[in-house]
Design a protein around this motif. Structure first.
Motif, short mmCIF file in Angstrom:
data_model
loop_
_atom_site.label_atom_id
_atom_site.label_comp_id
_atom_site.label_asym_id
_atom_site.label_seq_id
_atom_site.Cartn_x
_atom_site.Cartn_y
_atom_site.Cartn_z
N SER A 176 45.10 45.61 45.87
CA SER A 176 46.07 45.13 44.90
C SER A 176 47.06 46.23 44.57
O SER A 176 46.68 47.36 44.31
N ALA A 177 48.33 45.88 44.59
CA ALA A 177 49.33 46.88 44.25
C ALA A 177 49.54 46.91 42.74
O ALA A 177 49.44 47.95 42.11
N ARG A 178 49.77 45.76 42.14
CA ARG A 178 50.19 45.80 40.74
C ARG A 178 49.60 44.67 39.89
O ARG A 178 49.32 44.88 38.71
N SER A 179 49.41 43.51 40.45
CA SER A 179 49.12 42.33 39.64
C SER A 179 47.81 42.45 38.85
O SER A 179 46.73 42.64 39.42
N LEU A 180 47.90 42.33 37.53
CA LEU A 180 46.70 42.35 36.68
C LEU A 180 45.81 41.15 36.96
O LEU A 180 44.59 41.27 36.96
N ASP A 181 46.44 40.00 37.25
CA ASP A 181 45.65 38.81 37.57
C ASP A 181 44.78 39.04 38.80
O ASP A 181 43.62 38.66 38.84
N SER A 182 45.35 39.69 39.83
CA SER A 182 44.59 39.94 41.05
C SER A 182 43.39 40.84 40.78
O SER A 182 42.31 40.64 41.31
N VAL A 183 43.60 41.85 39.95
CA VAL A 183 42.53 42.79 39.61
C VAL A 183 41.40 42.04 38.90
O VAL A 183 40.22 42.19 39.24
N ARG A 184 41.75 41.22 37.92
CA ARG A 184 40.74 40.50 37.15
C ARG A 184 40.00 39.49 38.05
O ARG A 184 38.77 39.43 38.05
N GLU A 185 40.77 38.75 38.85
CA GLU A 185 40.14 37.75 39.72
C GLU A 185 39.20 38.39 40.74
O GLU A 185 38.14 37.85 41.05
N ALA A 186 39.60 39.55 41.28
CA ALA A 186 38.74 40.25 42.24
C ALA A 186 37.39 40.55 41.60
O ALA A 186 36.33 40.24 42.17
N ALA A 187 37.42 41.13 40.40
CA ALA A 187 36.17 41.48 39.72
C ALA A 187 35.35 40.23 39.42
O ALA A 187 34.12 40.22 39.58
N GLU A 188 36.02 39.17 39.01
CA GLU A 188 35.29 37.96 38.61
C GLU A 188 34.50 37.36 39.78
O GLU A 188 33.41 36.85 39.59
N VAL A 189 35.08 37.40 41.00
CA VAL A 189 34.36 36.81 42.14
C VAL A 189 33.50 37.86 42.85
O VAL A 189 32.88 37.56 43.87
N GLU A 203 49.49 55.25 33.47
CA GLU A 203 49.01 54.31 32.46
C GLU A 203 48.68 52.96 33.09
O GLU A 203 47.68 52.31 32.75
N GLU A 204 49.53 52.53 34.03
CA GLU A 204 49.26 51.25 34.71
C GLU A 204 47.95 51.31 35.50
O GLU A 204 47.18 50.35 35.51
N LEU A 205 47.72 52.42 36.17
CA LEU A 205 46.48 52.54 36.94
C LEU A 205 45.27 52.54 36.00
O LEU A 205 44.27 51.86 36.26
N SER A 206 45.36 53.27 34.88
CA SER A 206 44.26 53.28 33.91
C SER A 206 43.94 51.87 33.44
O SER A 206 42.78 51.46 33.36
N GLU A 207 44.99 51.12 33.14
CA GLU A 207 44.81 49.75 32.65
C GLU A 207 44.08 48.90 33.69
O GLU A 207 43.18 48.13 33.37
N ARG A 208 44.44 49.07 34.98
CA ARG A 208 43.84 48.27 36.05
C ARG A 208 42.38 48.67 36.29
O ARG A 208 41.51 47.82 36.51
N VAL A 209 42.12 49.97 36.26
CA VAL A 209 40.75 50.44 36.46
C VAL A 209 39.84 49.91 35.34
O VAL A 209 38.74 49.41 35.59
N GLU A 210 40.34 50.00 34.11
CA GLU A 210 39.54 49.51 32.98
C GLU A 210 39.34 48.01 33.04
O GLU A 210 38.24 47.50 32.79
N LEU A 211 40.41 47.28 33.38
CA LEU A 211 40.32 45.82 33.49
C LEU A 211 39.31 45.43 34.56
O LEU A 211 38.48 44.52 34.36
N PHE A 212 39.34 46.11 35.71
CA PHE A 212 38.41 45.80 36.78
C PHE A 212 36.97 46.02 36.32
O PHE A 212 36.11 45.16 36.49
N ARG A 213 36.72 47.17 35.69
CA ARG A 213 35.34 47.48 35.28
C ARG A 213 34.84 46.51 34.21
O ARG A 213 33.71 46.05 34.26
N SER A 214 35.71 46.20 33.26
CA SER A 214 35.24 45.31 32.17
C SER A 214 35.05 43.89 32.70
O SER A 214 34.09 43.21 32.33
#
Ligand SMILES: [Ca+2]
Ligand SMILES: [Ca+2]
Ligand SMILES: [Ca+2]
Ligand SMILES: [Ca+2]
Ligand SMILES: [Ca+2]
Ligand SMILES: [Ca+2]
Lengths: 361, 361
Positions: A176-189, A203-214
């Motif tokens: 995933s390059a940028r999309s927050l939805d893609s990051v969340r969906e990846a983790a969910e499945v 900051e954007e990378l931090s947000e994505r890493v945290e979103l993926f983990r949570s």
């Protein structure tokens, strides 16, 4: 923190013939295997010096599989939109068998208009095709008498051969390059995450890493999802030499991507909001700014150890880094030096504890 | 006469796991490299034990390329209908670079209804797709800024990367089962011929070999076109052991193809006249009849030398034979014995002169 290497050639026939490039890359695969690096990866791109030497990463990874026994083998990424899912699932399953279960399968949407155009695929369909194809590949890997009824592909009942070695299937990564939805969906499945720090702010990378983990935790998947981050890397005993070579290399990489994205000047796609701005990528951050932002790993062994500590501090140390050590503009010996210095002087002394890293600063 | 080996696994997970099969196949690749055999080849099939372990022959050949320096690497064949020509040309060009110019690219139309169905390709289009795709691959290999306007694919201007090592391009083989038109057309455009003696009578094969050679000459191409013939082969010091093992193997190969062609009971295609009869393939010639017709190479080293002499006598000695030595039903040691006996006791004494072979009879 685990370290591997990723090959992203940004040379053309005039710069460094492909025969030479692949010979050097396989030498570095042997060295990575010997020195204990976690993985080797290869990109997929077409037509341009920007990755174009590798229109089929599985072909390179199979050559690597044929001469190694331990190191993992990753696509970085492969593009499902450009191949039938039976073919993609089949060749990755072959690679998983040939390598005795060492495949990490990262899939990407692709983003270069010229690639989509050559394959006759509308860019606006890229997200739908990506999601459908990854689902089809996963079904073929896990299910006998698989029946698939998608928008773009319908097949079955068929039982894919060979069955993959890794069960239930090789780890799937979403690139995933940028999309927050893609990051969340990846983790969910339950898919892992591969991304490129250079494509976003700290900051954007931090947000994505945290979103993926949570999202991974909230979805109840076992263990922790893998996060793989790609960094250009040049290590040399003399830090000035490392910076001089890395700057030379980074400027050529930037020129290569600038040429590859030039079609974005005259392209727009609802599936790629804001990508028009990519056409100006060459005007973005300088080498020095990227280095200051920890988007490159460059310097003496001591300096790079510090940079790795900063990364662990920012994003946690449960990370896998894929190091771009040979885009083809420097000598293969420079890349070999980077690997040796990392193995001998950086990794053994690396303090994986982000709090200890904090104290050291 | 030149000898190489071809892998055509006819086993499924219950017979011999793919991981084991590929490990054994790569051992045999190493042996073929060491003993001086001309080539290693791999088939392309899907879903059935009949070749289904190899949905992507380039993946296996790349693993072979990664551990060898001399032996040539051939598809036997790969199916252009199931992949975009940019992808196919690209991965074969990668393999040509990784192997330093050792690729023999054989293309086939495919003939299994279940394969076409899974890919959503009408069988009636198979000849048109084959011809168009081979033309597209050749254009991509030979031409910068290639523009292609076909019925099924349109692209360009694009310059494929990497450029192939072999110039003007890797040798192209047409894999033809029966059609005289295909044989003539292949020779006329300068493509080489790969075929399977077991799929036709001795007279039919003679006719095709002569037609290919005369059409090649008449078309004014330099040199002689290559003719590659595939033969199952089991050699053992004890001829009774060789026959017993070869019979066991051949019966299982026949069972595998019978299962794979069963869809022909309920399929007909104008592009495949007479293929309905394939459904009865299991009722055709027995092992003993095939052996008497020189469609198998089986026996002691002396016997197999005689069989090779007969083949040279019938079809000329300017032939390359691809030997099926490991379909997966016998031990890998049996296949290794076949290779060693051929290298040590058959080839050094092989009289390549068909007239001398005649005198010996
Ligand atoms: Ca791309
Ligand atoms: Ca240097
Ligand atoms: Ca820690
Ligand atoms: Ca077929
Ligand atoms: Ca045995
Ligand atoms: Ca002769």
């Amino acid at each position: 923190m685990r370290l591997g290497i990723v090959f992203f050639p940004t040379v053309g026939p005039q710069d460094r013939p492909a025969q030479q490039y692949f010979s050097e890359a396989l030498q570095l695969v042997d060295l990575a295997e010997e020195l204990g690096f976690h993985h080797v990866k290869m990109v997929e791109h077409y037509f341009f010096p920007y990755g174009g030497y590798s229109p089929d990463p599985v072909t390179f990874l199979a050559a690597a599989a044929g001469r190694t026994r331990r190191v993992r083998l990753g696509t970085s990424a492969t593009i499902p939109a450009f191949v039938h899912p039976v073919k993609l699932a089949g060749k990755l399953a072959m690679l998983d068998n040939i390598s005795n279960g060492r495949v990490d399968a990262a899939f990407g949407r692709a983003f270069l208009p010229d690639e989509f155009k050559a394959f006759g695929i509308p860019m606006d369909e890229s997200r739908a095709r990506f999601t459908e194809s990854v689902r089809a590949v996963q079904l073929l890997w896990t299910t006998e008498d698989a029946v698939f009824e998608g928008t773009f592909h319908k097949f079955g009942p068929v039982t894919l051969l060979p069955r993959p070695v890794q069960q239930p299937h090789p780890p799937i990564f979403v690139t995933s390059a940028r999309s927050l939805d893609s990051v969340r969906e990846a983790a969910e499945v339950g898919h892992h995450l591969q991304t490129v720090p250079n494509a976003m702010t700290v900051e954007e990378l931090s947000e994505r890493v945290e979103l993926f983990r949570s999202s991974w935790r909230a979805s109840g998947h076992p263990g922790t999802g893998q996060i793989h981050l790609t960094y250009p890397c040049v290590v040399a005993a003399d830090p000035a030499e490392a910076r001089r070579k890395a700057k030379y290399d980074e400027e050529r990489n930037t020129a290569a991507i600038s040429a590859a994205v030039s079609a974005w000047r005259t392209t727009s796609s609802t599936a790629y909001p804001g990508y028009e701005k990519l056409a100006d990528i060459g005007k973005r951050a300088t080498f020095e700014e990227k280095l200051a932002d920890n988007k490159l790993l460059v310097g003496s062994p001591d300096e790079v150890r510090g940079q790795l500590g900063d990364i662990a501090q920012r994003y946690g140390d449960d990370l896998t880094l894929s190091l771009g050590i040979h885009s083809g503009h420097l000598d293969v010996e420079d890349a070999a030096t980077t690997l040796r210095l990392l193995a001998e002087q950086v990794l053994p002394k690396l303090d994986n504890d982000p709090f200890a890293a904090e104290e050291r600063r």
